[in-house]
Enzyme design. Structure first.
Site, PDB file in Angstrom:
ATOM      1  N   ASP A  21     -77.066  29.917  54.610  1.00  0.00           N
ATOM      2  CA  ASP A  21     -77.646  29.530  53.324  1.00  0.00           C
ATOM      3  C   ASP A  21     -77.628  30.740  52.392  1.00  0.00           C
ATOM      4  OD1 ASP A  21     -79.322  27.206  51.949  1.00  0.00           O
ATOM      5  OD2 ASP A  21     -80.251  29.114  51.401  1.00  0.00           O
ATOM      6  N   GLU A  72     -78.721  32.262  48.300  1.00  0.00           N
ATOM      7  CA  GLU A  72     -79.317  32.121  46.976  1.00  0.00           C
ATOM      8  C   GLU A  72     -78.374  32.834  46.014  1.00  0.00           C
ATOM      9  OE1 GLU A  72     -81.704  30.107  46.639  1.00  0.00           O
ATOM     10  OE2 GLU A  72     -82.275  29.982  48.758  1.00  0.00           O
ATOM     11  N   HIS A 123     -86.372  27.663  49.214  1.00  0.00           N
ATOM     12  CA  HIS A 123     -85.441  28.336  48.307  1.00  0.00           C
ATOM     13  C   HIS A 123     -85.355  29.843  48.576  1.00  0.00           C
ATOM     14  CE1 HIS A 123     -84.969  24.597  46.189  1.00  0.00           C
ATOM     15  NE2 HIS A 123     -86.245  24.552  45.919  1.00  0.00           N
ATOM     16  N   ASP A 145     -84.416  28.555  54.506  1.00  0.00           N
ATOM     17  CA  ASP A 145     -83.625  27.327  54.359  1.00  0.00           C
ATOM     18  C   ASP A 145     -82.606  27.196  55.485  1.00  0.00           C
ATOM     19  OD1 ASP A 145     -85.026  26.571  52.148  1.00  0.00           O
ATOM     20  OD2 ASP A 145     -83.459  27.047  50.693  1.00  0.00           O
TER      21      ASP A 145
END
Length: 236
Positions: free
Chosen positions: A8, A10, A146, A151
């Protein structure tokens, strides 16, 4: 039972061609159990948009002194070894890693599994199949939503729940498939572009929100065009 790495990211936005990674989270799973984790903030060498800070809690101050993308990806690729990937809307994360890997002359060809695709097939009646809605549906506890590592952990737990419920009836859905994402390498900013861009910034007194040295050739070209269209040329 197969092993895999849940991934994952960001990022500063949704487009890998122009947006940047600000956090990587990965969880290695073997025999259904977590055997390792990899997590790092990434200095994007640009200001993080306010909307992204509001969503993720990741600020400009938090990424100062953190690795640039090359070092962060080197760690990720070593962590992933030759294992397939797992993700929720996996192609989003894969596209960002692949885009940066190609620009940095790194090899990143993977197979993968996607819990978003699985849930669309196996849970068609749910009103939403976002990671957070699926987490609530299965009552999976989570810390910071988030944030990349949290996540990734949630995606792993979701996948294992789906696998336990549906793999016996639908084994073909849980097999990794090749991930295809074509990327054309973008070279770094040229010396001529760098000089001209720095002259434009100085002449128009522009407070730039990105480090000039971090730009690709294409990014520099677009930025120069934007400045010229907004402020005009340098008058001699």
């Amino acid at each position: 039972m197969r092993a895999y790495v849940t991934l994952d990211l960001e990022t500063t936005g949704l487009e890998p061609r122009k947006d940047r990674i600000i956090e990587i989270g990965a969880v290695k799973v073997q025999g259904g159990m977590v055997t390792g984790e990899y997590a790092t903030l990434v200095n994007p060498r640009m200001e993080i948009p306010e909307r992204i800070t509001a969503l993720t809690g990741i600020s400009d101050e938090m990424v100062q002194g953190k690795p640039y993308v090359r070092e962060a990806l080197e760690g990720l690729l070593e962590f992933c070894e030759n294992l397939p990937l797992l993700g929720h809307n996996l192609m989003f994360d894969y596209s960002f890693v692949k885009h940066n890997a190609v620009n940095l002359d790194m090899d990143f060809e993977k197979e993968g599994m996607d819990t978003l695709k699985l849930s669309r097939i196996l849970l068609p009646d749910l009103p939403s199949r976002s990671l957070q809605n699926l987490r609530v549906h299965y009552q999976i506890p989570q810390g910071d939503a988030h944030r990349a590592l949290e996540d990734a952990r949630t995606t792993y737990k979701l996948y294992e729940r789906l696998r336990q419920e549906y793999e016996e009836q639908h084994p073909e859905l849980f097999c990794p498939v090749p991930l295809f994402y074509k990327v054309k390498k973008q070279g770094p900013i040229t010396p001529a572009q760098k000089r001209y861009l720095q002259d434009l910034i100085k002449y128009h007194r522009i407070d730039l929100n990105v480090e000039v040295e971090s730009l690709t050739k294409n990014e520099a070209s677009r930025l120069i065009d934007t400045i010229l269209g907004t402020y005009g040329k340098i008058e001699r």
